[in-house]
Design an enzyme around this catalytic site. Structure first.
Site, PDB file in Angstrom:
ATOM      1  N   HIS A 134       0.832  -1.207   0.000  1.00  8.40           N
ATOM      2  CA  HIS A 134       0.000   0.000   0.000  1.00  8.40           C
ATOM      3  C   HIS A 134       0.865   1.255   0.000  1.00  8.40           C
ATOM      4  O   HIS A 134       0.647   2.171  -0.801  1.00  8.40           O
ATOM      5  CB  HIS A 134      -0.915  -0.025   1.229  1.00  8.40           C
ATOM      6  CG  HIS A 134      -1.709   1.233   1.416  1.00  8.40           C
ATOM      7  ND1 HIS A 134      -2.960   1.420   0.878  1.00  8.40           N
ATOM      8  CD2 HIS A 134      -1.418   2.378   2.087  1.00  8.40           C
ATOM      9  CE1 HIS A 134      -3.415   2.627   1.199  1.00  8.40           C
ATOM     10  NE2 HIS A 134      -2.491   3.226   1.937  1.00  8.40           N
ATOM     11  N   GLU A 135       1.843   1.305   0.895  1.00 11.68           N
ATOM     12  CA  GLU A 135       2.657   2.518   1.007  1.00 11.68           C
ATOM     13  C   GLU A 135       3.538   2.728  -0.216  1.00 11.68           C
ATOM     14  O   GLU A 135       3.691   3.854  -0.695  1.00 11.68           O
ATOM     15  CB  GLU A 135       3.507   2.462   2.285  1.00 11.68           C
ATOM     16  CG  GLU A 135       2.698   2.428   3.571  1.00 11.68           C
ATOM     17  CD  GLU A 135       1.758   3.613   3.729  1.00 11.68           C
ATOM     18  OE1 GLU A 135       2.050   4.690   3.163  1.00 11.68           O
ATOM     19  OE2 GLU A 135       0.725   3.471   4.401  1.00 11.68           O
ATOM     20  N   HIS A 138       1.719   4.370  -3.060  1.00 13.69           N
ATOM     21  CA  HIS A 138       1.603   5.829  -3.027  1.00 13.69           C
ATOM     22  C   HIS A 138       2.743   6.473  -3.819  1.00 13.69           C
ATOM     23  O   HIS A 138       2.542   7.457  -4.537  1.00 13.69           O
ATOM     24  CB  HIS A 138       1.637   6.336  -1.582  1.00 13.69           C
ATOM     25  CG  HIS A 138       0.332   6.230  -0.864  1.00 13.69           C
ATOM     26  ND1 HIS A 138      -0.846   6.754  -1.365  1.00 13.69           N
ATOM     27  CD2 HIS A 138       0.018   5.674   0.337  1.00 13.69           C
ATOM     28  CE1 HIS A 138      -1.830   6.520  -0.504  1.00 13.69           C
ATOM     29  NE2 HIS A 138      -1.334   5.870   0.532  1.00 13.69           N
ATOM     30  N   GLU A 205      -6.023   6.933  -1.501  1.00 11.20           N
ATOM     31  CA  GLU A 205      -5.911   5.779  -0.611  1.00 11.20           C
ATOM     32  C   GLU A 205      -6.502   4.532  -1.265  1.00 11.20           C
ATOM     33  O   GLU A 205      -5.935   3.437  -1.172  1.00 11.20           O
ATOM     34  CB  GLU A 205      -6.625   6.067   0.713  1.00 11.20           C
ATOM     35  CG  GLU A 205      -5.932   7.080   1.602  1.00 11.20           C
ATOM     36  CD  GLU A 205      -4.564   6.619   2.058  1.00 11.20           C
ATOM     37  OE1 GLU A 205      -4.403   5.421   2.367  1.00 11.20           O
ATOM     38  OE2 GLU A 205      -3.645   7.454   2.101  1.00 11.20           O
TER      39      GLU A 205
END
Length: 275
Positions: A134-135, A138, A205
Site C-alpha cells: 500500500h505505502e 503511493h 488511498e
C-alpha cells in the site's frame, strides 16, 4: 493572487497531466523528479537521523525481506506495462523505526519507513506485505507529488510551475520540507479542506489499496491477508473514527468491500506466481 494560481494550474494541466498506473486516473504533478527525489532523500535521511532505527533482529529482517520482494514485484509490473521510466532515480530503502506510532509511509523514490507500533496489527509477514504494498503504491502513483503540488501552489512556493529551491528562504525551505512529510504521511496531518482535498485523498488511498493488492500478490503473498489486516484495524478503531466524509481515508467497511471486489484479479497474479 488567485489569478496567478489559476494560471499556474492551467499551465500544469497542459504540461504535467499523466495517468496513474493500473487505475488510469488523470492526475496533476507539477514537481519534476529531478527536484522531488533529492528533496525526498534528504528528508528521509533527516527522519532516520532523528529516530531510533532498528538495525538488527527478526523484525528488521522481515521488513527488509518483504521490502525486497515488493520492490521486485513493482519493477516486474512496471516493466511489463512499459512504465519502467517512472522508476528512474528510485533508490529503494526499507527501515524499521522503534516507535509506538501505528504508521508506515513511503517517500517518493522508494524510501520506506515502518514503525514498530504497527507490527501488532500486521501480525505476520503477509500483513507487513499488505502495508508495504500500500505505502509503496503511493510512491508509484506519485500521490506525494500530487498532494504536495497542490499545497505548494496554494502557498505560493511554486514559481512558473517549478519549485526553485535555490530561491527559497530558510523559512520557505522548512515549510516545503514539512509539506513533503505531510504529503507522505510522515508528519502532522495537513489542514485539508472538506470539499476538495478530503475526497481527493480518499481516492488516492483507494488507488494505493488496489495497486498494493496486486504488488503483494505478485510478491508471493496471499492478497486475502489484506482483508484480514484491515479487519483487525477496524476492530482496533473501536468505533472512535470520524465519519468517512470527514476522513482522509476510506471507511474500514468501504475499504474491505472494495478489496473483496478486487480480490479475483489479485488472486490471478498470486496463482500465476505459484505455478
Amino acid at each position: 493572487m488567485k489569478r496567478a494560481i489559476m494560471a499556474i494550474l492551467l499551465v500544469g494541466l497542459v504540461i504535467a497531466c499523466q495517468k496513474v498506473p493500473l487505475t488510469g486516473r488523470n492526475q496533476l504533478v507539477l514537481i519534476p523528479n529531478s527536484q522531488m527525489l533529492p528533496l525526498s532523500f534528504t528528508n528521509y535521511k533527516g527522519v532516520l537521523d532523528s529516530s531510533r532505527v532498528v538495525r538488527t533482529g527478526a523484525q528488521e529482517d522481515m521488513i527488509k525481506r518483504v521490502g525486497a520482494r515488493i520492490q521486485k514485484a513493482v519493477e516486474t509490473y512496471m516493466a511489463a506495462n512499459n512504465l519502467s521510466d517512472r522508476l528512474s532515480g528510485f533508490q529503494w530503502e526499507f527501515n524499521l523505526i522503534e516507535s509506538p506510532q501505528v504508521n508506515a509511509w513511503c517517500m517518493p523514490g522508494g524510501k520506506v519507513a515502518f514503525y514498530t507500533g504497527i507490527l501488532p496489527y500486521t501480525q505476520n509477514e503477509a500483513g507487513v506485505a499488505t502495508v508495504m504494498g500500500h505505502e509503496v503504491s503511493h510512491a508509484i502513483a506519485e500521490h506525494g507529488n500530487e498532494r504536495m503540488s497542490e499545497e505548494l501552489v496554494a502557498s505560493g512556493l511554486l514559481q512558473g510551475g517549478q519549485l526553485v529551491l535555490g530561491s527559497l528562504s530558510q523559512n520557505q525551505r522548512s515549510q516545503t520540507n514539512a509539506l513533503l512529510l505531510q504529503a507522505v504521511g510522515a508528519g502532522l496531518p495537513a489542514a485539508y479542506q472538506v470539499g476538495r482535498a478530503l475526497p481527493h485523498s480518499r481516492s488516492q488511498e483507494s488507488e494505493a489499496d488496489k495497486l498494493g493488492l496486486i504488488f503483494m500478490a505478485m510478491a508471493g503473498y496471499n492478497p486475502q491477508e489484506a482483508v484480514n489486516f484491515w479487519g483487525r484495524m477496524a476492530k482496533a478503531g473501536g468505533g472512535q473514527k470520524p465519519p468517512e466524509f470527514l476522513s482522509t481515508h476510506p471507511s474500514d467497511e468501504r475499504r474491505i468491500r472494495d478489496l473483496e471486489k478486487q480480490m479475483p484479479d489479485a488472486m490471478k497474479y498470486y496463482q500465476q506466481g505459484r505455478r
